[in-house]
Design an enzyme around this catalytic site. Structure first.
Site, PDB file in Angstrom:
ATOM      1  N   GLU A  19       9.882   1.518  10.534  1.00 35.51           N
ATOM      2  CA  GLU A  19      10.889   2.527  10.169  1.00 35.51           C
ATOM      3  C   GLU A  19      10.171   3.867  10.247  1.00 35.51           C
ATOM      4  O   GLU A  19       9.339   4.184   9.387  1.00 35.51           O
ATOM      5  CB  GLU A  19      11.395   2.284   8.745  1.00 35.51           C
ATOM      6  CG  GLU A  19      12.051   0.931   8.532  1.00 35.51           C
ATOM      7  CD  GLU A  19      13.434   0.829   9.148  1.00 35.51           C
ATOM      8  OE1 GLU A  19      13.978   1.861   9.584  1.00 35.51           O
ATOM      9  OE2 GLU A  19      13.962  -0.285   9.215  1.00 35.51           O
ATOM     10  N   GLU A  62       9.604  16.718  14.089  1.00 36.57           N
ATOM     11  CA  GLU A  62      10.087  16.481  12.731  1.00 36.57           C
ATOM     12  C   GLU A  62       9.336  17.404  11.762  1.00 36.57           C
ATOM     13  O   GLU A  62       8.111  17.365  11.690  1.00 36.57           O
ATOM     14  CB  GLU A  62       9.835  15.018  12.347  1.00 36.57           C
ATOM     15  CG  GLU A  62      10.395  14.672  10.981  1.00 36.57           C
ATOM     16  CD  GLU A  62      10.080  13.239  10.546  1.00 36.57           C
ATOM     17  OE1 GLU A  62       8.941  12.781  10.778  1.00 36.57           O
ATOM     18  OE2 GLU A  62      10.968  12.598   9.979  1.00 36.57           O
ATOM     19  N   LYS A  79       0.848  -1.194   0.000  1.00 34.12           N
ATOM     20  CA  LYS A  79       0.000   0.000   0.000  1.00 34.12           C
ATOM     21  C   LYS A  79       0.884   1.245   0.000  1.00 34.12           C
ATOM     22  O   LYS A  79       1.445   1.634   1.018  1.00 34.12           O
ATOM     23  CB  LYS A  79      -0.935   0.044   1.222  1.00 34.12           C
ATOM     24  CG  LYS A  79      -2.090   1.005   0.950  1.00 34.12           C
ATOM     25  CD  LYS A  79      -2.586   1.750   2.152  1.00 34.12           C
ATOM     26  CE  LYS A  79      -1.801   2.924   2.578  1.00 34.12           C
ATOM     27  NZ  LYS A  79      -1.751   4.077   1.674  1.00 34.12           N
ATOM     28  N   CYS A 124      13.792  11.033   6.125  1.00 31.88           N
ATOM     29  CA  CYS A 124      13.737  10.650   7.538  1.00 31.88           C
ATOM     30  C   CYS A 124      15.063  10.904   8.229  1.00 31.88           C
ATOM     31  O   CYS A 124      15.110  11.190   9.413  1.00 31.88           O
ATOM     32  CB  CYS A 124      13.346   9.179   7.645  1.00 31.88           C
ATOM     33  SG  CYS A 124      14.402   8.084   6.698  1.00 31.88           S
TER      34      CYS A 124
END
Ligand code: NAD
Length: 498
Positions: free
Chosen positions: A259, A394, A184, A293
């Site tokens: 992750e 973030e 997905k 990331c």
């Protein structure tokens, strides 16, 4: 490459999704993907619905249990993976171009991502051929074998920032391990994942083994997480989503690979080669428009060199080439969507409201040729307290916060004062000190005098809110298998019943 290069022809039939080997119309909502450089529509199709997940899981389970596939020996299965690598390479330029259209990354970067995807398939093929089982020491009259078996159907859920590379990191080892995969991709960037589906079919993987279901996370992703036929979930994405997914999966006793996000520190010690450091800091935060990331988004500079380093970083940030993603010399393209740019701008505003000052950027570029795209200038903020939102959260955009430190103890405490623990950069000529710091910082990856260098042969993952598992490396395939112990009696009757 010309900035007006057209969208390349796709292998995946337009308007279709891949459900158990069949290109069908999804049963979900209409999805439109747009080019972040100009807002132009790239593709419109009906995305997947939860019922498509049900069908994909059913067909996946049937395909992977089929004897003709299940009984292939590892070296035979590896051929399909190697063939996929060749097919990716044969369409490398079209795939790189398509990804640049889909998520706005500069063409030089998307070429590297496509090459990385091919490299992953090739590495995993080699791994599969060379992986060994074990015969643990026996404590009786038997031989014990430790073998590894597929989990069944794997749900792979990926984000929008590096589609084909992050897809390959999950799909290649999951297939190598003998599973079926329901992939997905993020709803914003489905095109590369559908192309990968077409290439896997062309490489000879049995139809049914792979499905690609673009659609919303809250419905399609959620069904994949909850579906009893999915034994393992491999997720890359934001920490909040990962935390919710892991909680649901734990309740169902499913295994997960996670992750997640990052807020990685980059550290400059006073004896560093400052030219090298400035170059690495810029690449570490501003490549991919900061939508990475592992972006080095918190810069810690020793007081003695702070002005020199931050001054140079800010001056060079102002000169980075923000431009059309298909122009060969572009360093920063547009952000993935207008709403994502708005969220990054909101972080910059919050930094200013919390007492920070701008050393570079902070606004959209003036170039009239860029007004239709989601562009933002590389931004450097300083003067912020450790608890400022933009220091802690973030941003996932081209925003660097510069912070000072004086002694090592204070530095380690400040660098580790983050919920995240994905990566870290250290710039110094003092290797024992770099080693000491590298061991003390909470991170899954540490770079010394370099940054953002990755290899499929090296395990990757985070600690704390950045995740708990590792992808890549020698354990890549084993992460998608379960161990079974088989005892083979070599003696006579068992004493108890004799
Ligand atoms: P996201 O968490 O919003 O979405 C990731 C994927 O999860 C998408 O496919 C989304 O549709 C799906 N999803 C959303 N809700 C779901 C649900 N309830 N159930 C199942 N699936 C659901 O993340 P994003 O905005 O696409 O990506 C950016 C994030 O990804 C950043 O935090 C970034 O740091 C992280 N990321 C991590 C790595 C890594 O390797 N650690 C790599 C790339 C990106």
């Amino acid at each position: 490459m010309n900035a007006t290069a057209p969208v390349p022809e796709r292998l995946a039939p337009p308007g279709r999704i891949l459900v158990g080997g069949q290109w069908t119309e999804g049963r979900g909502r209409e999805l439109t993907t747009t080019d972040p450089a100009d807002g132009g529509v790239l593709a419109t199709f009906t995305g997947a619905a939860p019922e498509d997940v049900d069908e994909a899981v059913r067909l996946g389970e049937a395909a992977r249990a089929e004897r003709s596939w299940r009984e292939l020996l590892p070296h035979q299965r590896a051929r399909h993976l190697a063939r996929t690598a060749e097919l990716i390479e044969s369409r490398a330029e079209q795939l790189a171009l398509l990804q640049s259209h889909d998520n706005g990354k500069p063409i030089a970067e998307t070429r590297a991502l496509v090459a990385s995807a091919a490299g992953t398939f090739r590495y995993v093929a080699a791994l599969l051929e060379t992986q060994e089982g074990a015969i643990p020491p026996s404590r009786g009259e038997h031989l014990a074998f430790s073998v590894h078996e597929p989990i069944g159907v794997v749900g792979a859920i990926t984000p929008w920032n590096s589609p084909i590379a992050s897809d390959a990191q999950k799909v290649a080892p999951a297939l190598a391990a003998g599973n079926a995969v329901v992939l997905k991709p993020a709803a914003w960037t489905p095109l590369l994942s559908l192309e990968l589906g077409a290439l896997l079919l062309a490489a000879g993987f049995p139809p049914g083994l792979v499905s690609v279901l673009p659609g919303p996370g809250a419905t399609v992703g959620q069904r994949l997480v909850e579906h009893p036929g999915v034994g393992h979930l491999s997720f890359t994405g934001g920490t909040d989503t990962g935390r919710r997914l892991a909680a649901t999966a734990a309740g169902l006793l499913k295994t997960t690979s996670l992750e997640l996000g990052g807020k990685s520190p980059t550290i400059v010690l006073p004896d560093a080669d400052l030219d090298l450091a400035v170059n690495g800091i810029l690449y570490g935060i501003f490549s991919s428009q900061g939508q990475s990331c592992i972006a080095g988004s918190r810069l810690f500079v020793h007081d003695d060199v702070y002005e020199d380093v931050v001054g140079r970083v800010a001056e060079r940030a102002d000169r980075l080439r923000v431009g059309h993603p298909r122009a060969e010399d572009t360093q920063l393209g547009p952000l993935v969507t207008a709403s994502h740019r708005a969220s990054v701008e909101e972080y910059v505003a919050s930094g200013l409201a919390e007492g920070g000052t701008l050393r570079a950027g902070g606004s959209r570029p003036d170039d009239p040729a860029l007004t239709a795209g989601n562009y933002l200038r590389p931004t450097v903020l300083e003067g912020l307290a450790p608890d400022a939102r933009v220091v802690r959260e973030e941003v996932f955009g081209p925003v660097l916060v510069a912070l000072r430190f004086r002694d090592e103890g204070e530095l380690v405490a400040a660098a580790n004062d983050s919920p995240y623990g994905l990566a870290c950069g250290i710039w110094t000529r003092d290797f024992p000190r770099a080693w000491r710091l590298g061991r003390a910082i909470h991170a899954g990856t540490v770079w010394i005098n370099t940054y953002k260098q990755l290899s499929v042969a090296t395990p990757f993952g985070g600690v704390k809110d950045s995740g708990s598992t590792r992808e890549k490396g020698l354990g890549a395939v084993r992460a998608y298998q379960r161990q079974k112990s088989i005892y083979l009696g070599t003696g006579g009757p068992l004493a108890w019943a004799d």
